[in-house]
Write a protein that holds these residues in place. Structure first.
Motif, PDB file in Angstrom:
ATOM      1  N   ILE A  23       0.589  -1.432  -0.088  1.00  0.00           N
ATOM      2  CA  ILE A  23      -0.013   0.094  -0.417  1.00  0.00           C
ATOM      3  C   ILE A  23       0.813   0.726  -0.268  1.00  0.00           C
ATOM      4  CG2 ILE A  23      -2.062  -0.980   0.696  1.00  0.00           C
ATOM      5  CD1 ILE A  23      -0.695  -0.069   3.191  1.00  0.00           C
ATOM      6  N   LEU A  26       0.223   3.469  -3.255  1.00  0.00           N
ATOM      7  CA  LEU A  26      -0.938   3.561  -4.028  1.00  0.00           C
ATOM      8  C   LEU A  26      -1.163   5.185  -2.910  1.00  0.00           C
ATOM      9  CD1 LEU A  26      -2.594   0.890  -2.186  1.00  0.00           C
ATOM     10  CD2 LEU A  26      -2.293   1.728  -4.585  1.00  0.00           C
ATOM     11  N   ASN A  27      -1.755   6.432  -3.247  1.00  0.00           N
ATOM     12  CA  ASN A  27      -2.395   7.297  -3.240  1.00  0.00           C
ATOM     13  C   ASN A  27      -2.563   7.245  -1.427  1.00  0.00           C
ATOM     14  OD1 ASN A  27      -4.989   8.093  -3.413  1.00  0.00           O
ATOM     15  ND2 ASN A  27      -4.713   7.684  -5.634  1.00  0.00           N
ATOM     16  N   SER A  29      -6.047   8.031  -0.172  1.00  0.00           N
ATOM     17  CA  SER A  29      -6.893   7.113  -0.015  1.00  0.00           C
ATOM     18  C   SER A  29      -7.150   5.630  -0.866  1.00  0.00           C
ATOM     19  CB  SER A  29      -8.148   8.958  -1.639  1.00  0.00           C
ATOM     20  OG  SER A  29      -9.061   8.002  -1.390  1.00  0.00           O
ATOM     21  N   ASP A  30      -6.715   5.535  -1.926  1.00  0.00           N
ATOM     22  CA  ASP A  30      -6.812   4.282  -2.176  1.00  0.00           C
ATOM     23  C   ASP A  30      -6.429   3.624  -1.261  1.00  0.00           C
ATOM     24  OD1 ASP A  30      -7.864   5.159  -4.467  1.00  0.00           O
ATOM     25  OD2 ASP A  30      -6.388   5.280  -6.066  1.00  0.00           O
ATOM     26  N   LYS A  33      -8.629   3.181   1.576  1.00  0.00           N
ATOM     27  CA  LYS A  33      -9.507   1.651   1.296  1.00  0.00           C
ATOM     28  C   LYS A  33      -9.308   0.377   0.728  1.00  0.00           C
ATOM     29  CE  LYS A  33     -12.019   5.475  -1.968  1.00  0.00           C
ATOM     30  NZ  LYS A  33     -12.395   6.135  -3.390  1.00  0.00           N
ATOM     31  N   VAL A  34      -7.665   0.148   0.351  1.00  0.00           N
ATOM     32  CA  VAL A  34      -8.126  -1.426   0.872  1.00  0.00           C
ATOM     33  C   VAL A  34      -7.823  -1.927   2.296  1.00  0.00           C
ATOM     34  CG1 VAL A  34      -5.706  -2.657   0.269  1.00  0.00           C
ATOM     35  CG2 VAL A  34      -6.077  -0.856  -1.640  1.00  0.00           C
ATOM     36  N   ARG A  37     -11.740  -2.546   2.761  1.00  0.00           N
ATOM     37  CA  ARG A  37     -11.575  -4.170   2.463  1.00  0.00           C
ATOM     38  C   ARG A  37     -11.500  -4.822   2.962  1.00  0.00           C
ATOM     39  NH1 ARG A  37     -16.108  -6.345   0.906  1.00  0.00           N
ATOM     40  NH2 ARG A  37     -15.883  -7.219  -0.516  1.00  0.00           N
ATOM     41  N   ARG A  58      -1.160   4.747   7.334  1.00  0.00           N
ATOM     42  CA  ARG A  58      -2.808   4.267   6.521  1.00  0.00           C
ATOM     43  C   ARG A  58      -3.472   3.311   6.617  1.00  0.00           C
ATOM     44  NH1 ARG A  58       0.226   4.679   0.162  1.00  0.00           N
ATOM     45  NH2 ARG A  58       0.720   7.478   0.412  1.00  0.00           N
ATOM     46  N   GLU A 221      -2.294  -4.804  -2.699  1.00  0.00           N
ATOM     47  CA  GLU A 221      -2.161  -3.751  -2.830  1.00  0.00           C
ATOM     48  C   GLU A 221      -3.136  -2.842  -4.045  1.00  0.00           C
ATOM     49  OE1 GLU A 221       0.320  -0.930  -6.544  1.00  0.00           O
ATOM     50  OE2 GLU A 221       0.341  -3.177  -6.256  1.00  0.00           O
ATOM     51  N   LYS A 222      -4.312  -4.092  -4.134  1.00  0.00           N
ATOM     52  CA  LYS A 222      -5.801  -4.054  -4.729  1.00  0.00           C
ATOM     53  C   LYS A 222      -6.466  -4.802  -3.904  1.00  0.00           C
ATOM     54  CE  LYS A 222      -3.415  -1.418  -7.925  1.00  0.00           C
ATOM     55  NZ  LYS A 222      -3.626  -0.606  -8.224  1.00  0.00           N
ATOM     56  N   THR A 223      -8.102  -3.981  -3.604  1.00  0.00           N
ATOM     57  CA  THR A 223      -8.841  -4.333  -3.540  1.00  0.00           C
ATOM     58  C   THR A 223      -9.545  -5.507  -4.060  1.00  0.00           C
ATOM     59  OG1 THR A 223     -10.550  -3.328  -4.290  1.00  0.00           O
ATOM     60  CG2 THR A 223     -10.082  -2.615  -2.612  1.00  0.00           C
TER      61      THR A 223
END
Length: 347
Positions: A23, A26-27, A29-30, A33-34, A37, A58, A221-223
């Motif tokens: 993470i 990422l920025n 915010s993203d 969110k990850v 989630r 984060r 890194e991604k949802t």
């Protein structure tokens, strides 16, 4: 999803956890969110480290108001008392919490480093002071070197061990897990996807899920990544015949050039951290490019360029890897990617 008991900590968590390295890419915010989630899916064991730049902060934003729902694990390198205490305070601030569930001594991969950790006045004593003060609940250790990890768990001074474990690198199952079980030390599997070398999540996690007392912490890194892995862990966990064949195919494909991170090739006469060097592409998948090409990997590549081609590493390697060729290939790839990145940042 099945719940496991993490050794003598008596912490019970779902077998799937979250690794906080990626993470950073990422920025904010993203990244938040990850993590959110993950929490929504019931993935509540969150692992990070003081050295993972923005990761702790984060995670702290994502868990705000949910501290009682998560198990927090972070780490610091065993440098000295002053730095350990400074890093612990910073981790607490970044995470926005009063205590850390599992505080780990980070990256102990040489015998001399372990001896220093265990010696009077060493890092372990500093951690124990913090534990008595209520800032941490349990003390863990992480390592990439099998002999050092074995010595660490045999010392019976730690509540958890984090070590690379996947179907490509199974030494932990034979050497470390039996000792951890005997001494009731929680085992945490880092690099369940072989450090990003294997893309087939199903075979990776079904294999590891067969070890009922092992906590799995893939870097996310991604949802969609955590959703995919969560779905695997929720479904039938028995490997099919086709999946077993795929595992063998992957082993054959990666086997000749797959570094098992045993570090038997060391010491390098030029000071090259060989196991890290041969896995550099996995770091590229997880780190922000400015860190990857800068202070994180750049100095290592400078050392790699000074390889004397002595071949001593290959003589020591129990897997008979062409290490000099692998270093040369990784260095060439790094230089090409760095050139592309620098050109992109100039436009």
């Amino acid at each position: 999803m099945k719940t496991i008991r993490l050794g003598r900590t008596n912490i019970r968590v779902p077998q799937l956890g979250f690794g906080g390295i990626p993470i950073q890419r990422l920025n904010e915010s993203d990244a938040v969110k990850v993590v959110e989630r993950c929490l929504d899916l019931g993935v509540v064991y969150l692992d990070t480290a003081n050295g993972y730049s923005t990761s702790e902060e984060r995670i702290g934003k994502a868990i705000k108001g949910r501290r009682d729902k998560v198990v927090l694990a972070t780490k610091t390198a065993p440098i000295n008392k002053e730095i350990i205490e400074k890093n612990l305070k910073l981790s607490l601030t970044r995470l926005g919490v009063d205590y850390i569930d599992i505080y780990q001594i980070h990256g102990v991969s040489t015998m001399s480093a372990l001896e220093s950790v265990l010696s009077p006045g060493g890092a372990l004593d500093v951690f124990r002071e913090a534990q008595k003060a209520g800032y941490i609940r349990h003390i863990g250790i992480t390592s990439h070197q099998i002999d050092v990890a074995k010595k660490a768990v045999e010392s019976n001074q730690f509540s958890t061990l984090m070590f690379p474990f996947n179907f490509m690198a199974t030494e932990a199952a034979d050497i470390l897990l039996p000792i951890c079980r005997q001494l009731d030390i929680g085992f945490i599997s880092m690099k369940p996807l072989a450090g990003g070398m294997v893309d087939n999540a199903a075979v990776c996690f079904k294999y590891l899920a067969s070890f009922d007392d092992v906590l799995l912490i893939p870097g996310i890194e991604k949802t969609w990544e955590i959703e995919e892995i969560h779905q695997i862990m929720e479904g039938p966990l028995t490997l099919t015949a086709d999946e077993k064949k795929e595992m063998e195919r992957i082993k054959q494909e990666l086997g000749p050039h797959f570094c098992h991170r045993c570090d038997y090739c060391q010491p390098c006469t030029a000071g090259i951290p060989i196991s890290m060097m041969t896995s550099v592409k996995s770091f590229y998948k997880r780190l922000p490019p400015e860190r990857f090409f800068g202070e994180m990997v750049g100095p290592m590549m400078t050392k790699a360029a000074s390889c004397t081609q002595c071949g001593k590493c290959e003589e020591r390697c129990p897997y008979h890897l062409p290490i000099r060729q692998m270093i040369s290939e990784q260095l060439e790839w790094f230089n090409q990617e760095k050139t592309r990145w620098e050109a992109k940042t100039r436009t």
